[in-house]
Design a protein around this motif. Structure first.
Motif, short mmCIF file in Angstrom:
data_model
loop_
_atom_site.label_atom_id
_atom_site.label_comp_id
_atom_site.label_asym_id
_atom_site.label_seq_id
_atom_site.Cartn_x
_atom_site.Cartn_y
_atom_site.Cartn_z
N LEU B 264 0.75 -1.13 0.02
CA LEU B 264 0.12 -0.07 -0.13
C LEU B 264 0.89 1.18 -0.08
CD1 LEU B 264 -2.86 1.14 0.35
CD2 LEU B 264 -2.65 1.45 2.72
N ALA B 265 1.96 1.29 0.79
CA ALA B 265 2.82 2.34 0.92
C ALA B 265 3.54 2.42 -0.49
CB ALA B 265 3.78 2.29 2.00
N GLN B 266 4.00 1.50 -0.98
CA GLN B 266 4.49 1.70 -2.31
C GLN B 266 3.56 2.27 -3.29
OE1 GLN B 266 6.14 -2.17 -3.46
NE2 GLN B 266 8.24 -1.28 -3.41
N SER B 267 2.35 1.55 -3.34
CA SER B 267 1.39 1.94 -4.43
C SER B 267 1.11 3.28 -4.14
CB SER B 267 0.11 1.18 -4.69
OG SER B 267 -0.63 1.44 -3.47
N LEU B 268 0.94 3.96 -2.85
CA LEU B 268 0.65 5.33 -2.78
C LEU B 268 1.58 6.28 -3.23
CD1 LEU B 268 -1.05 5.40 0.98
CD2 LEU B 268 -2.23 5.90 -1.27
N SER B 269 2.86 5.69 -2.71
CA SER B 269 4.21 6.72 -3.26
C SER B 269 3.99 6.80 -4.99
CB SER B 269 5.37 6.09 -3.05
OG SER B 269 5.81 4.96 -3.60
N ILE B 270 3.35 5.98 -5.88
CA ILE B 270 3.26 6.03 -7.14
C ILE B 270 1.93 6.75 -7.38
CG2 ILE B 270 3.18 4.87 -9.30
CD1 ILE B 270 4.55 2.37 -7.67
N THR B 271 0.80 6.28 -7.09
CA THR B 271 -0.47 6.82 -7.36
C THR B 271 -0.70 8.11 -6.46
OG1 THR B 271 -1.60 5.48 -5.87
CG2 THR B 271 -1.33 4.81 -7.84
N GLY B 272 0.10 8.46 -5.29
CA GLY B 272 -0.55 9.30 -4.59
C GLY B 272 -0.69 10.65 -5.38
N GLN B 273 0.31 10.90 -6.30
CA GLN B 273 -0.09 12.17 -7.04
C GLN B 273 -1.20 12.55 -7.61
OE1 GLN B 273 2.36 14.42 -7.11
NE2 GLN B 273 3.64 13.01 -5.82
N GLN B 274 -2.16 11.51 -7.75
CA GLN B 274 -3.46 11.44 -8.33
C GLN B 274 -4.39 11.92 -7.22
OE1 GLN B 274 -4.31 8.41 -11.20
NE2 GLN B 274 -1.93 7.72 -11.20
N ILE B 275 -4.09 11.61 -5.99
CA ILE B 275 -4.96 11.73 -4.90
C ILE B 275 -4.94 13.09 -4.26
CG2 ILE B 275 -5.81 10.50 -2.78
CD1 ILE B 275 -4.62 7.93 -3.93
N PRO B 276 -6.14 13.88 -4.16
CA PRO B 276 -6.19 14.99 -3.41
C PRO B 276 -5.79 14.56 -2.05
CG PRO B 276 -8.36 14.33 -4.04
CD PRO B 276 -7.49 13.31 -4.60
N GLY B 277 -5.18 15.58 -1.51
CA GLY B 277 -4.68 15.63 0.28
C GLY B 277 -3.41 14.81 0.21
N LEU B 287 7.97 6.40 1.06
CA LEU B 287 8.95 5.36 0.60
C LEU B 287 9.84 4.78 1.67
CD1 LEU B 287 10.55 7.24 -2.45
CD2 LEU B 287 9.20 4.89 -2.55
N ILE B 288 9.91 5.82 2.77
CA ILE B 288 10.79 5.22 4.04
C ILE B 288 9.72 4.55 5.07
CG2 ILE B 288 12.54 6.95 3.57
CD1 ILE B 288 11.62 8.27 6.13
N SER B 289 8.64 4.71 4.91
CA SER B 289 7.60 4.13 5.92
C SER B 289 7.59 2.62 6.37
CB SER B 289 6.30 4.66 5.72
OG SER B 289 5.64 3.74 4.48
N PRO B 290 7.89 1.79 5.25
CA PRO B 290 8.08 0.29 5.75
C PRO B 290 9.19 0.39 6.65
CG PRO B 290 7.71 0.77 3.32
CD PRO B 290 7.69 1.87 3.76
N TYR B 291 10.51 0.80 6.29
CA TYR B 291 11.63 0.65 7.00
C TYR B 291 11.46 1.37 8.34
CZ TYR B 291 12.74 -0.08 2.15
OH TYR B 291 12.64 -0.64 1.03
N VAL B 292 10.93 2.47 8.63
CA VAL B 292 10.70 3.25 9.70
C VAL B 292 9.87 2.20 10.50
CG1 VAL B 292 9.94 5.02 10.96
CG2 VAL B 292 11.24 5.28 8.79
N LEU B 293 8.95 1.83 10.08
CA LEU B 293 7.70 1.09 10.83
C LEU B 293 8.52 -0.09 11.37
CD1 LEU B 293 4.73 1.72 8.92
CD2 LEU B 293 5.08 2.17 11.43
N THR B 294 9.42 -0.78 10.50
CA THR B 294 9.90 -2.19 11.13
C THR B 294 11.02 -1.71 12.34
OG1 THR B 294 9.76 -2.92 8.87
CG2 THR B 294 11.21 -3.96 10.37
#
Lengths: 352, 320
Positions: B264-277, B287-294
């Motif tokens: 989800l985090a990866q797909s948001l980093s790609i598709t995020g540009q199309q989503i308002p907010g 991009l760094i969220s998976p690693y930081v969360l781990t």
């Protein structure tokens, strides 16, 4: 077989491993239809035949020495710093940042300042896994791997947001921070050799001195041998774990400065890791975690990488063969149990 | 853009990019539950991706048509298992440091795969494969309102296989004698040995299973996402799968959940540009969220993650 026992095994295991690694490389070449003798001759010529390749080999060695020292230093305290790659990237960025600032500073001040900035950045990056290991017993291997990716993305974001110049990179650093030298380039037939190797050698001396001539070094090594005994003897284990990671990170950051101030003079937006940090693991292992060993191992791996280019152009063998050889060398060094086991077998038979 | 449209954009993309991670993370669960650290997942995935691309191309030449990518997946599983044997031999039989051996495996995979690509194709990467694993609407299920468009339309069968396998792995690990033995070898090998379990054999099997799964993960990546194999095809997915396994607390379903979340985090980093907010959030945070969360999970800030007890230690009979 006395050579495989005691202090000699520090030398014979790496030498045997290198020989076995090259042997496997030769077999792979034979199987895939290349002539290993021609290829290895070309590899050898590609390291020593003229001043240009020699200069390139030393340039290749420079960051390898420092990243190898970083891995080796942490190893001495029983820590596995796989995060050298990330620490190197933040160090590279820090050195380039300082190199871009302070126009008109004397090189005598500017260069040490930039190298120091890189070391501090690397140290800070390594502090996180060190702290988590000391306080929460989080295994440093996992955190350092995760920190690598955080570094990669954060460094790219910083370059894109604040330092971007045409070509997905930063501007060229000021001349006063550069380690490049027209003198060194001239005597090596215009290779990219720079003064960084002096920094790397100083780094090796610092590591040796710190580990073997100071109380701190004694404590660090003691923790590496046995945490519990050290604790019992009144050594602050937590402090030493953090300290070890921080010093290791400083070496890694300095390795980044070698790229930032020496080879390139700028930093690009990175699509992937440099590989220098991972190679540092191989260097430290082969160098048996000693400062001198790391320098020798860097010479070997740096040489192999530069020689591979000639091997490709003369014998058409892809340069990746060298990566395979290096991987096999690590396998053999790590499996020294095998080498000892064989030597024991041979010993027993010899007696009968 | 209404909420439904956003979900329709994000969720299939998340499931899509999570599939290779799920396979590989499940492999990691097997290996680490048996007490063998597998940093080599990255390299195993890399070999899988290489095999996937190569054998899809070969399958096309051999006239297998649309079956070629599926054929390549099977070959990739076998190659992954064989390749992981190196890690098994070094770290189980020769008692090498498991992390070092895994690192060596990654080096070897990177070198070997590109070496072979150059030898076979005389270029830095394989040609683009023709027969990819394509998106399909699942018959009937995709007609269900709300759920259908989100989970069953324009999806890849490999994603469903990945999710189903997570449950299968859970069942194997926690409901079968084999699973119990595998876990016991990772928690307390000496006790397991005393009970007559062959520690070495169990660990070999576990490492080879991890190789098969990671090989599959890599091949799925090559045949569904990348479409060819080059040096940049696998860059970090193996480590991200490792992160998913840890964030999922060494549990198959947890690993699947974490992989989906990372997807989800990866797909948001790609598709995020199309989503308002989301436009305002810099890409780097996603991009760094998976690693930081781990890292946070390991530090006990997001639920405590504890590794199997005997992880990383070679087992020596009779050693106290």
């Amino acid at each position: 077989m006395k050579l495989l026992k005691g202090k000699w095994s520090n030398i014979t295991v790496p030498v045997l491993s290198v020989a076995l690694g090259l042997l496997v490389g030769g077999i792979i070449m034979l199987v895939s239809g290349y002539n290993p003798l021609v290829a290895y001759a070309a590899l050898f010529n590609g390291i020593f035949s003229n001043s240009y390749v020699l200069g390139e080999t030393i340039r290749q060695m420079t960051p390898l020495i420092l990243s190898g020292l970083a891995v080796a230093f942490a190893f001495r305290t029983g820590l596995f710093n796989i995060g050298v790659e990330g620490q190197l990237l933040v160090g590279w960025l820090a050195s380039v940042y300082v190199g871009l600032q302070f126009d008109g500073l004397s090189p005598i001040v500017h260069i040490p300042l930039a190298v120091l900035a890189a070391a501090v950045a690397g140290a800070m990056w390594a502090f996180v896994p060190g702290f988590l290991k000391a306080k929460y017993h989080v295994h440093e291997v996992i955190t350092t791997i995760m920190m690598n990716y955080v570094a990669l993305h954060v460094v790219n974001a910083i370059i894109r947001t604040y330092l971007l110049a045409p070509g997905e990179r930063t501007d060229q650093i000021n001349q006063s921070a550069s380690l490049q030298s027209s003198f060194l380039q001239t005597i090596t037939d215009f290779s990219r050799l720079h003064y960084g190797f002096v920094v790397a050698i100083i780094g090796a001396i610092i590591m040796w001195f710190l580990l073997w001539k100071t109380t701190t070094g004694y404590e660090l090594r003691s923790v590496g041998f046995n945490k519990y005994a050290s604790e019992y003897a009144g050594i602050n284990v937590q402090r030493n774990i953090i300290l070890s990671m921080v010093i290791s990170g400083a070496f890694a950051g300095a390795a980044g400065a070698m790229e930032g101030l020496g080879t390139y003079g700028y930093m690009t937006v990175m699509a992937d890791f440099t590989g220098v940090g991972f190679d540092g693991i191989a260097v430290a292992l082969l160098g048996a975690n000693s400062a001198f060993g790391v320098v020798l191992a860097s010479a070997l791996f740096g040489g192999l990488k530069i020689g591979a280019l000639n091997m490709q152009s003369v014998a058409q063998v892809p340069t990746q063969l060298v990566e395979i050889v290096i991987a096999m060398i690590i396998f053999f060094v790590a499996s020294s149990y095998l080498i000892h086991w064989i030597s024991n077998r041979v010993n027993k038979r010899g007696k009968i | 853009m209404d909420f439904m449209q956003i979900l329709q954009l994000v969720i299939p993309a998340a499931i899509f990019s999570a599939a290779p991670l799920i396979f590989t993370a499940l492999g990691g669960v097997f290996s680490e539950r048996s007490g063998v650290v597998n940093i080599g997942l990255e390299g195993l995935m890399l070999m899988g991706a290489f095999t996937g691309a190569l054998f899809t191309i070969l399958g096309e030449q051999w006239g297998m048509g649309a079956a070629s990518p599926w054929f390549s997946l099977i070959v990739a599983i076998i190659v992954g298992m064989l390749f992981s044997l190196l890690h098994a031999v070094a770290s189980i039989s020769f008692k090498a440091d498991q992390v070092v051996s895994g690192v060596a495996l990654n080096f070897l995979a990177a070198g070997l795969a590109i070496f072979l690509v150059k030898k076979i194709f005389d270029a830095g990467q394989t040609p683009i494969i023709q027969e990819r694993i394509y998106k399909t609407d699942v018959p009937l299920l995709s007609d269900i309102p709300f759920i259908g468009p989100l989970f069953f339309s324009s999806a890849y069968y490999t994603s469903y296989i990945a999710i189903a396998l997570a449950f299968v792995v859970w069942w194997i690990l926690f409901k079968t004698p084999f699973g119990l033995r595998l876990r016991s070898v990772g928690e307390h090998p000496m006790a397991a040995d005393t009970m007559g379990i062959n520690v070495t054999k169990m660990r070999y099997v576990a490492v080879m299973l991890s190789g098969g799964f990671a090989g599959l993960g890599g091949a799925v990546y090559a045949t569904s996402i990348a479409g060819n194999f080059s040096h940049a095809t696998i860059s970090g997915q193996g480590f991200m799968a490792l992160a998913a396994m840890i964030f999922g607390k060494w549990h198959p379903l947890g690993a699947m959940g974490a992989a989906l979340f990372f997807g989800l985090a990866q797909s948001l980093s790609i598709t995020g540009q199309q989503i308002p907010g989301l436009k305002e959030i810099p890409e780097v945070y996603l991009l760094i969220s998976p690693y930081v969360l781990t890292i946070l999970a390991l530090a006990g800030l997001v639920g405590r993650a504890d590794a199997p007890k005997a992880i990383g230690q070679p087992y020596e009979k009779g050693k106290r």
